[in-house]
Design a protein around this motif. Sequence first.
Motif, PDB file in Angstrom:
ATOM      1  N   THR A 169       0.840  -1.186   0.000  1.00 40.62           N
ATOM      2  CA  THR A 169       0.000   0.000   0.000  1.00 40.62           C
ATOM      3  C   THR A 169       0.877   1.238   0.000  1.00 40.62           C
ATOM      4  O   THR A 169       2.108   1.151  -0.026  1.00 40.62           O
ATOM      5  CB  THR A 169      -0.923   0.021   1.237  1.00 40.62           C
ATOM      6  OG1 THR A 169      -0.135   0.302   2.401  1.00 40.62           O
ATOM      7  CG2 THR A 169      -1.654  -1.299   1.419  1.00 40.62           C
ATOM      8  N   GLU A 170       0.252   2.382   0.051  1.00 38.07           N
ATOM      9  CA  GLU A 170       1.008   3.631   0.088  1.00 38.07           C
ATOM     10  C   GLU A 170       1.902   3.705   1.315  1.00 38.07           C
ATOM     11  O   GLU A 170       2.978   4.313   1.271  1.00 38.07           O
ATOM     12  CB  GLU A 170       0.031   4.813   0.084  1.00 38.07           C
ATOM     13  CG  GLU A 170       0.690   6.175   0.050  1.00 38.07           C
ATOM     14  CD  GLU A 170      -0.317   7.300   0.034  1.00 38.07           C
ATOM     15  OE1 GLU A 170       0.092   8.461   0.222  1.00 38.07           O
ATOM     16  OE2 GLU A 170      -1.517   7.019  -0.156  1.00 38.07           O
ATOM     17  N   LYS A 171       1.492   3.028   2.400  1.00 35.93           N
ATOM     18  CA  LYS A 171       2.220   3.151   3.660  1.00 35.93           C
ATOM     19  C   LYS A 171       3.114   1.966   3.994  1.00 35.93           C
ATOM     20  O   LYS A 171       4.035   2.085   4.804  1.00 35.93           O
ATOM     21  CB  LYS A 171       1.232   3.351   4.813  1.00 35.93           C
ATOM     22  CG  LYS A 171       0.500   4.678   4.801  1.00 35.93           C
ATOM     23  CD  LYS A 171      -0.377   4.803   6.035  1.00 35.93           C
ATOM     24  CE  LYS A 171      -1.088   6.152   6.089  1.00 35.93           C
ATOM     25  NZ  LYS A 171      -1.939   6.259   7.310  1.00 35.93           N
ATOM     26  N   ILE A 172       2.850   0.797   3.418  1.00 35.42           N
ATOM     27  CA  ILE A 172       3.600  -0.396   3.845  1.00 35.42           C
ATOM     28  C   ILE A 172       4.068  -1.228   2.656  1.00 35.42           C
ATOM     29  O   ILE A 172       3.448  -1.223   1.586  1.00 35.42           O
ATOM     30  CB  ILE A 172       2.754  -1.292   4.769  1.00 35.42           C
ATOM     31  CG1 ILE A 172       1.530  -1.848   4.027  1.00 35.42           C
ATOM     32  CG2 ILE A 172       2.337  -0.557   6.023  1.00 35.42           C
ATOM     33  CD1 ILE A 172       0.764  -2.899   4.817  1.00 35.42           C
ATOM     34  N   ASN A 173       5.152  -1.940   2.861  1.00 32.92           N
ATOM     35  CA  ASN A 173       5.607  -2.977   1.949  1.00 32.92           C
ATOM     36  C   ASN A 173       5.257  -4.331   2.529  1.00 32.92           C
ATOM     37  O   ASN A 173       5.348  -4.553   3.749  1.00 32.92           O
ATOM     38  CB  ASN A 173       7.122  -2.893   1.733  1.00 32.92           C
ATOM     39  CG  ASN A 173       7.508  -1.778   0.778  1.00 32.92           C
ATOM     40  OD1 ASN A 173       6.807  -1.531  -0.206  1.00 32.92           O
ATOM     41  ND2 ASN A 173       8.606  -1.106   1.065  1.00 32.92           N
ATOM     42  N   VAL A 174       4.846  -5.249   1.666  1.00 30.83           N
ATOM     43  CA  VAL A 174       4.437  -6.583   2.087  1.00 30.83           C
ATOM     44  C   VAL A 174       5.310  -7.611   1.376  1.00 30.83           C
ATOM     45  O   VAL A 174       5.496  -7.541   0.155  1.00 30.83           O
ATOM     46  CB  VAL A 174       2.946  -6.841   1.778  1.00 30.83           C
ATOM     47  CG1 VAL A 174       2.527  -8.226   2.256  1.00 30.83           C
ATOM     48  CG2 VAL A 174       2.074  -5.767   2.429  1.00 30.83           C
ATOM     49  N   LEU A 192       5.425 -10.752   5.929  1.00 32.15           N
ATOM     50  CA  LEU A 192       6.009  -9.626   6.657  1.00 32.15           C
ATOM     51  C   LEU A 192       5.457  -8.321   6.104  1.00 32.15           C
ATOM     52  O   LEU A 192       5.444  -8.119   4.886  1.00 32.15           O
ATOM     53  CB  LEU A 192       7.533  -9.650   6.515  1.00 32.15           C
ATOM     54  CG  LEU A 192       8.291  -8.472   7.118  1.00 32.15           C
ATOM     55  CD1 LEU A 192       8.268  -8.533   8.642  1.00 32.15           C
ATOM     56  CD2 LEU A 192       9.735  -8.441   6.599  1.00 32.15           C
ATOM     57  N   CYS A 193       5.003  -7.456   6.998  1.00 34.39           N
ATOM     58  CA  CYS A 193       4.528  -6.125   6.609  1.00 34.39           C
ATOM     59  C   CYS A 193       5.368  -5.083   7.342  1.00 34.39           C
ATOM     60  O   CYS A 193       5.453  -5.126   8.579  1.00 34.39           O
ATOM     61  CB  CYS A 193       3.051  -5.948   6.957  1.00 34.39           C
ATOM     62  SG  CYS A 193       1.941  -7.169   6.209  1.00 34.39           S
ATOM     63  N   ALA A 222       0.192  -2.862  10.577  1.00 37.54           N
ATOM     64  CA  ALA A 222       1.356  -2.277   9.900  1.00 37.54           C
ATOM     65  C   ALA A 222       1.059  -0.852   9.447  1.00 37.54           C
ATOM     66  O   ALA A 222       1.925   0.031   9.513  1.00 37.54           O
ATOM     67  CB  ALA A 222       1.765  -3.136   8.708  1.00 37.54           C
ATOM     68  N   GLU A 223      -0.169  -0.615   9.017  1.00 34.03           N
ATOM     69  CA  GLU A 223      -0.561   0.737   8.610  1.00 34.03           C
ATOM     70  C   GLU A 223      -0.505   1.706   9.792  1.00 34.03           C
ATOM     71  O   GLU A 223      -0.376   2.913   9.607  1.00 34.03           O
ATOM     72  CB  GLU A 223      -1.989   0.714   8.041  1.00 34.03           C
ATOM     73  CG  GLU A 223      -2.129  -0.020   6.718  1.00 34.03           C
ATOM     74  CD  GLU A 223      -1.932   0.896   5.521  1.00 34.03           C
ATOM     75  OE1 GLU A 223      -1.828   2.118   5.720  1.00 34.03           O
ATOM     76  OE2 GLU A 223      -1.886   0.378   4.383  1.00 34.03           O
TER      77      GLU A 223
END
Length: 434
Positions: A169-174, A192-193, A222-223
Motif C-alpha cells: 500500500t502507500e504506507k507499507i511494503n508486504v 512480513l509487513c 502495519a498501517e
Amino acid sequence: MKKFSKQIVASSIFIIVFVSSLLAQPAQTLIDVNIAPEKSDWVYKPNEKAKFNLSVTKNNIPVQNVSVWYEVGPEMMPPLKKENIVLKNGTATIDGGTLKEAGFLRCRVVATYEGKEYAGLATAAFNPEGIRPTTDEPKDFIGFWDEAKAANAKIPMDAKVRLLPERCTEKINVYEVNIQNYKPGTRLFGILCVPKAAGKYPAILRVPGAGVRPYNGDTGNAEKGVITFEIGIHGIPVTMDASVYDNIRTASLDGYQNYNLDDKDRYYYKRVYLGCVRAVDYIFSLPEFDGNNIVVLGGSQGGALSIVTAALDNRIKGLVAFYPALSDVTGYLHNRAGGWPHFFNAANLSFNNSPQKIETSKYYDVVNFARHLKVPGFYSWGYNDVTCPPTSMYAAYNVITAPKTLFLVEETGHWTYPEQWGMAYEFALNILGK
C-alpha cells in the motif's frame, strides 16, 4: 478475575472488521434455541444446583408445543441426564444438577421444528478459578527446551525475501519471507509487513490457528506503524492457491497434531515451537525493528503458540491468547475435559493411550509453559467452547503468576465478538507504545 477496559480506540476499526470476518459468531437460523444458566454470571459454587432457562423462538416469539431433547453433564464427558420434553409455551427451566468439584456443567438442547433440528447449549461454571492441571511438568522440561533452542540458534537463518507488489500500500511494503528453522533445508514461511516511512518500529508476531491455509499478513496494524510478521507452521509457502492447501490438508498433513507423539524429540510441534522463536530471531534482525518492543498474538492453536513463545523467549514483552489449545491435554485421563486436539478422549484413546505419548504430551502442554510466563498477557474465551474446553484453558490460566487480564464472554464458543479483538489490540498496542 479482571476485565480489561472496554474503551476501543477508533483506529482499531479496520482490524476489528477484518478479524471478525474470520472469527465471526455463528450464522443465525430460522429457529433460535436460547439457553443460559439461571445465574447472570453463569458461576456456581460446588454442590450448588444449577438451573438452565430455555426458550425456543421464531422471530423472537416462543414456539408453542415444540419438542426438544436435552442432556446435561460435565463438558465433553458422557451426559448424566437425558430427557425428552414438549415446551407448551416455548419455554422451560431445566434442572441441571451440580458438580462437587471445580469444573463446568454443560446443557445441550436440540429442538425439532417442521422436521429440522436446531441446537443450542450453555455451560455453567463451578469455581473455575479452582481448576488445577492434571498434567505435571517433567523435571528436565526447562533443560529440554534450552537445549533445543541452543541447537536451533546454530542453524543459519538464511532469510529469503520476496516483495508482493500487489499487496503493498502507500504506507507499507508486504513480503513473503522464508527462513531456515529446525534443521538445514527446513523452512518457515510467513508474511512480513513493514512501514515504508523511515524509522524504528515495534513488532507483532502473529501465530496461526490450526489447519493448513494461505495467509494475508496483518496489514492493518502495519498501517498504524507496527512491523507485523504472520507465520505459517508447516514449512510450506503461504501464498499458493487455496486448492493446494485443500489437497495438503487432506493428504500429507491430515492429523499432523498426532505425528510422532510417541517421541518428544521428533514430535511435530517441536519444529513448530522452535519456529516461533526463530520468527522472533528474524524480527530482531530487521533494521526497521526498534530492537525491543514485540508482542505475540494468536487464537486457538495460535493462543497456545502465543503462550509458548512468550515462555520460551524472554525478548517477548507481552502476549494475546484467545481460547488457547493444547492445554491440559491429559484431562480426559482424569475423567474431565482435556484440551484440543483431544489426544486422550474416547475417540482417540485407543490410538494415543501409551506411556510414551502421555509423557511426550507433557513437554508440549501449554500448562507447563504457562507456569513460566513473566510478561503481561491478555486472554479471552467463552464457556461454550467445544473445541478448546474452558476446563482445559482455566487449567493453564490458573497457574500463570505473571500479570494477566481475562476478558470473559461467557456465551461464546470457538469464536469471538469484535469487541474482544478490539480490546486485545488495544492491550497489544499499549504495550508497544502505540
